[in-house]
Motif scaffolding. Structure first.
Motif, PDB file in Angstrom:
ATOM      1  N   SER A 119       9.750   1.970  -0.811  1.00  0.00           N
ATOM      2  CA  SER A 119       8.405   1.447  -1.050  1.00  0.00           C
ATOM      3  C   SER A 119       7.546   2.378  -1.899  1.00  0.00           C
ATOM      4  O   SER A 119       6.566   1.935  -2.493  1.00  0.00           O
ATOM      5  N   ARG A 120       7.915   3.660  -1.995  1.00  0.00           N
ATOM      6  CA  ARG A 120       7.097   4.612  -2.770  1.00  0.00           C
ATOM      7  C   ARG A 120       7.729   5.001  -4.102  1.00  0.00           C
ATOM      8  O   ARG A 120       7.036   5.072  -5.117  1.00  0.00           O
ATOM      9  N   GLN A 121       9.038   5.261  -4.102  1.00  0.00           N
ATOM     10  CA  GLN A 121       9.664   5.770  -5.332  1.00  0.00           C
ATOM     11  C   GLN A 121      10.604   4.777  -6.000  1.00  0.00           C
ATOM     12  O   GLN A 121      10.683   4.728  -7.218  1.00  0.00           O
ATOM     13  N   VAL A 122      11.346   3.991  -5.238  1.00  0.00           N
ATOM     14  CA  VAL A 122      12.377   3.125  -5.810  1.00  0.00           C
ATOM     15  C   VAL A 122      11.803   1.786  -6.279  1.00  0.00           C
ATOM     16  O   VAL A 122      12.129   1.310  -7.369  1.00  0.00           O
ATOM     17  N   ALA A 123      10.945   1.177  -5.476  1.00  0.00           N
ATOM     18  CA  ALA A 123      10.442  -0.159  -5.815  1.00  0.00           C
ATOM     19  C   ALA A 123       9.009  -0.366  -5.331  1.00  0.00           C
ATOM     20  O   ALA A 123       8.731  -1.318  -4.602  1.00  0.00           O
ATOM     21  N   PRO A 124       8.072   0.482  -5.747  1.00  0.00           N
ATOM     22  CA  PRO A 124       6.681   0.271  -5.328  1.00  0.00           C
ATOM     23  C   PRO A 124       6.088  -1.016  -5.883  1.00  0.00           C
ATOM     24  O   PRO A 124       5.082  -1.503  -5.370  1.00  0.00           O
ATOM     25  N   HIS A 125       6.727  -1.579  -6.920  1.00  0.00           N
ATOM     26  CA  HIS A 125       6.251  -2.836  -7.495  1.00  0.00           C
ATOM     27  C   HIS A 125       6.748  -4.039  -6.716  1.00  0.00           C
ATOM     28  O   HIS A 125       6.288  -5.166  -6.965  1.00  0.00           O
ATOM     29  N   LEU A 126       7.662  -3.826  -5.774  1.00  0.00           N
ATOM     30  CA  LEU A 126       8.246  -4.940  -5.026  1.00  0.00           C
ATOM     31  C   LEU A 126       7.970  -4.850  -3.531  1.00  0.00           C
ATOM     32  O   LEU A 126       8.316  -5.769  -2.785  1.00  0.00           O
ATOM     33  N   ALA A 127       7.382  -3.763  -3.081  1.00  0.00           N
ATOM     34  CA  ALA A 127       7.092  -3.566  -1.661  1.00  0.00           C
ATOM     35  C   ALA A 127       5.620  -3.228  -1.492  1.00  0.00           C
ATOM     36  O   ALA A 127       4.986  -2.680  -2.393  1.00  0.00           O
ATOM     37  N   ASN A 128       5.082  -3.564  -0.343  1.00  0.00           N
ATOM     38  CA  ASN A 128       3.685  -3.232  -0.083  1.00  0.00           C
ATOM     39  C   ASN A 128       3.508  -2.843   1.379  1.00  0.00           C
ATOM     40  O   ASN A 128       4.202  -3.372   2.271  1.00  0.00           O
ATOM     41  N   PRO A 129       2.601  -1.905   1.655  1.00  0.00           N
ATOM     42  CA  PRO A 129       2.365  -1.481   3.039  1.00  0.00           C
ATOM     43  C   PRO A 129       1.755  -2.606   3.848  1.00  0.00           C
ATOM     44  O   PRO A 129       1.020  -3.442   3.333  1.00  0.00           O
TER      45      PRO A 129
ATOM     46  N   VAL B  97      -1.459   0.059  17.078  1.00  0.00           N
ATOM     47  CA  VAL B  97      -1.459  -0.071  15.618  1.00  0.00           C
ATOM     48  C   VAL B  97      -0.422   0.867  15.006  1.00  0.00           C
ATOM     49  O   VAL B  97      -0.350   2.046  15.369  1.00  0.00           O
ATOM     50  N   TYR B  98       0.365   0.345  14.087  1.00  0.00           N
ATOM     51  CA  TYR B  98       1.319   1.190  13.352  1.00  0.00           C
ATOM     52  C   TYR B  98       1.528   0.598  11.960  1.00  0.00           C
ATOM     53  O   TYR B  98       1.034  -0.504  11.658  1.00  0.00           O
ATOM     54  N   GLY B  99       2.246   1.301  11.106  1.00  0.00           N
ATOM     55  CA  GLY B  99       2.456   0.849   9.733  1.00  0.00           C
ATOM     56  C   GLY B  99       3.923   0.738   9.365  1.00  0.00           C
ATOM     57  O   GLY B  99       4.751   1.547   9.789  1.00  0.00           O
ATOM     58  N   ASP B 100       4.271  -0.276   8.592  1.00  0.00           N
ATOM     59  CA  ASP B 100       5.590  -0.442   7.988  1.00  0.00           C
ATOM     60  C   ASP B 100       5.380  -1.028   6.592  1.00  0.00           C
ATOM     61  O   ASP B 100       4.270  -0.980   6.056  1.00  0.00           O
ATOM     62  N   ASP B 101       6.420  -1.613   6.002  1.00  0.00           N
ATOM     63  CA  ASP B 101       6.312  -2.190   4.668  1.00  0.00           C
ATOM     64  C   ASP B 101       6.942  -3.567   4.623  1.00  0.00           C
ATOM     65  O   ASP B 101       7.757  -3.931   5.486  1.00  0.00           O
ATOM     66  N   GLN B 102       6.578  -4.317   3.589  1.00  0.00           N
ATOM     67  CA  GLN B 102       7.000  -5.703   3.430  1.00  0.00           C
ATOM     68  C   GLN B 102       7.467  -5.928   1.999  1.00  0.00           C
ATOM     69  O   GLN B 102       7.091  -5.204   1.075  1.00  0.00           O
ATOM     70  N   MET B 103       8.301  -6.962   1.816  1.00  0.00           N
ATOM     71  CA  MET B 103       8.829  -7.266   0.481  1.00  0.00           C
ATOM     72  C   MET B 103       9.167  -8.751   0.413  1.00  0.00           C
ATOM     73  O   MET B 103       9.147  -9.464   1.414  1.00  0.00           O
ATOM     74  N   ASN B 104       9.489  -9.200  -0.786  1.00  0.00           N
ATOM     75  CA  ASN B 104      10.146 -10.482  -0.989  1.00  0.00           C
ATOM     76  C   ASN B 104      11.624 -10.146  -1.158  1.00  0.00           C
ATOM     77  O   ASN B 104      12.034  -9.569  -2.180  1.00  0.00           O
ATOM     78  N   ASP B 105      12.446 -10.450  -0.150  1.00  0.00           N
ATOM     79  CA  ASP B 105      13.830  -9.996  -0.147  1.00  0.00           C
ATOM     80  C   ASP B 105      14.640 -10.530  -1.331  1.00  0.00           C
ATOM     81  O   ASP B 105      15.449  -9.798  -1.923  1.00  0.00           O
ATOM     82  N   ALA B 106      14.427 -11.780  -1.715  1.00  0.00           N
ATOM     83  CA  ALA B 106      15.176 -12.340  -2.838  1.00  0.00           C
ATOM     84  C   ALA B 106      14.845 -11.609  -4.136  1.00  0.00           C
ATOM     85  O   ALA B 106      15.738 -11.309  -4.939  1.00  0.00           O
ATOM     86  N   ARG B 107      13.573 -11.299  -4.348  1.00  0.00           N
ATOM     87  CA  ARG B 107      13.180 -10.578  -5.561  1.00  0.00           C
ATOM     88  C   ARG B 107      13.745  -9.155  -5.553  1.00  0.00           C
ATOM     89  O   ARG B 107      14.204  -8.652  -6.587  1.00  0.00           O
ATOM     90  N   MET B 108      13.734  -8.486  -4.397  1.00  0.00           N
ATOM     91  CA  MET B 108      14.295  -7.140  -4.312  1.00  0.00           C
ATOM     92  C   MET B 108      15.785  -7.163  -4.637  1.00  0.00           C
ATOM     93  O   MET B 108      16.300  -6.294  -5.362  1.00  0.00           O
TER      94      MET B 108
END
Length: 536
Positions: free
Chosen positions: A105-115, A176-187
């Motif tokens: 989410s930070r280095q490989v695909a920050p354009h495809l993942a979001n917190p 409360v905690y944090g993770d990340d989300q994506m569109n799996d097909a686009r990734m």
């Protein structure tokens, strides 16, 4: 991460070419002898092909359907550390998952993942107390080096402001905690693209009809193009079976007496229109082990998931009425009734988790990767989770490199020497990309809508500029596909020319979000099919 200043202007971004035709790809696959043939275009096969190509191997990847066409586009869309694993004391596993999650989410695909912020509601009489969950989310965030903030407890009133549909009757607190989300097909598609840019040859909608044998060793596969019936074959020094739920089917082609190596668990999800803004996701404990999710995703609400053993044909997996009822009933623990009205459902999908064979409750089974070698030398890999897709690719490569007496290539680059966090194509700051699309979008046509710019930026990164150029050169492609969705017709042309889309479902379900939004009409489907038929 790309800064605003380093994003290229539309007029200077390299123009996108087109892919080779299917006939050209089949000819290429038939002529060459590959070091590695990967059968299966889910994320495990795609990641392995990407890493193998980086290592200098000649790699081919085929799939009987579309890339990410089954389980890999039917996930909960999360990159996560695995909060529930803390219950079993798997501290090291959670830390490793967090490392991979943050790398993607930070280095490989920050354009495809979001917190994504998660609220874990604690109700009176629930399976867990506030003190336990508060300590759990603190430990969870600590294992991520507090990179997503410090896990803590929140009062019901503040939580209800962020999630207006949160049920507050009996609500004691929210962890409360944090993770990340994506569109799996686009990734997955971006990872296919990365594999191709590293030298891999790929073909979807090509099914294996038999394995090729040389002195008892598997040395390739016979295939049929499922779109036009053309038969062809691929020779390879090693075949990797990465067919997910079908892994034992291919193993039995190698050895009719092969014992089952996996079991399957069905997970269903629902997509609904949202009745109010959601500024956080809900992760609601159902019992001591299971959690049901309510996730704001693609301007919609994603609910799920189920977890039950599945013994049927993997190709027949589907959402049934009992799945819908279970998901809505479990969501009702923490969500108000008006958000759970069945009229809001736009789409439902189901996938199959691949679990190690053996007894026990599937909901408690480890999501681990199993690598086996058959009597003909074919390797089979199955299981795992989206979050660790890069790690799985590296693990399989290490297994391949250690095969006794027959290394794939003498000059194969050791996986340890490859870039640790090689980015996926299109890497850029999505905010910067969206801004540039809006700034540069005034000529020669009308200004791009803000939601379209944002959608392109978060699904293609800097590759958005190629799509924008297509729209500017042909104003018809700048129009929305449906007035209630951000996508434009240029994305269909781009999917056809640059993303291996062959069928209307390839476009509407996996390269755009029209299907999950419930917006596919006969007219839209017909026009998509007509555009696909116009392939250069």
């Amino acid at each position: 991460m790309t800064t605003l200043q380093s994003v290229p202007a539309l007029g200077t971004h390299p123009a996108a070419g087109t892919l080779p035709s299917r006939a050209e790809t089949r000819e290429l696959l038939s002529r060459a002898t590959y070091d590695l043939l990967v059968v299966g275009g889910g994320i495990l096969g795609i990641s392995t092909a990407w890493h193998a190509a980086q290592s200098g191997l000649r790699v081919a990847l085929v799939d009987a359907g579309d890339f990410a066409g089954a389980t890999s586009s039917a996930s909960s869309k999360l990159l996560h550390g695995g909060l529930r694993y803390l219950q079993t004391g798997a501290v090291k596993l959670v830390a490793e998952n967090h490392f991979e999650r943050r790398a993607v989410s930070r280095q490989v695909a920050p354009h495809l993942a979001n917190p994504l912020t998660f609220y874990l509601p604690v109700y009176r009489g629930g399976p867990h107390g506030a003190a336990k969950l508060g300590a759990g989310v603190f430990a969870y965030s600590a294992l991520s080096a507090f990179g997503d903030g410090v896990g803590h407890l929140l009062g019901p009133a503040k939580a209800a402001q962020d999630v207006p549909e949160l049920r507050t009757d009996g609500l004691k607190a929210v962890a409360v905690y944090g993770d990340d989300q994506m569109n799996d097909a686009r990734m997955a598609l971006m990872t296919v693209r990365a594999a191709v840019e590293a030298g891999a040859t790929v073909l979807n909608h090509a099914a294996v009809t038999g394995l090729r044998l040389t002195r008892g060793r598997v040395t390739g596969a016979d295939l049929v193009d499922r779109l036009d019936g053309t038969e062809f074959g691929v020779d390879a020094r090693l075949v990797l079976n990465a067919t997910g739920p079908w892994v034992d089917h291919l193993r039995r082609m190698e050895d009719p007496n092969a014992a089952p190596s996996i079991r399957l668990s069905k997970g269903a999800h629902l997509v609904l229109k949202r009745t109010s803004p959601w500024r956080a996701a809900l992760a609601t404990p159902i019992d001591k082990y299971r959690i049901t999710f309510a996730l704001p995703w693609e301007d919609m609400l994603l609910l799920g998931t189920t977890d039950e053993e599945y013994e049927g044909d993997p190709g027949d997996v589907a959402v049934e009425e009992k799945d819908i009822a279970q998901i809505l009933d479990e969501a009702a623990f923490s969500i108000r009734d008006r958000q759970l009205d069945r009229s809001l459902i736009t789409y439902a999908f189901a996938g199959l988790r691949v679990l190690p064979g053996g007894p026990g409750d599937t909901s408690k089974a480890k999501r681990e990767t199993v690598v086996t070698e058959g009597r003909g030398g074919m390797l089979s890999v199955a299981g795992g989770k989206w979050t660790t897709f890069r790690h799985i690719g590296r693990t399989v490569m290490n297994k391949l490199a250690a095969l006794p007496g027959r290394p794939l290539a003498d000059d194969m680059e050791p996986i340890a020497r490859l870039p640790k966090k090689l980015p996926l194509p299109g890497i850029a700051n999505p905010n910067a990309v969206a801004h540039r699309l809006l700034v540069d979008g005034g000529t020669p046509g009308p200004r791009m809508a803000a939601d379209t710019a944002r959608h392109l930026a978060t699904h293609y990164g800097s590759l958005s500029f190629d799509i924008a150029r297509m729209a500017y050169e042909d104003p018809a492609l700048a129009a929305r596909i449906h007035p209630d969705a951000p996508e434009i017709w240029a994305q269909v042309a781009y999917a056809r020319d640059r993303e291996w889309a062959e069928t209307a479902d390839d476009v509407l379900r996996r390269r755009t979000t029209l299907t999950i939004r419930g917006l596919v009409t006969d007219e839209i489907r017909d026009r998509v099919e007509a555009m696909l038929a116009e392939r250069p």
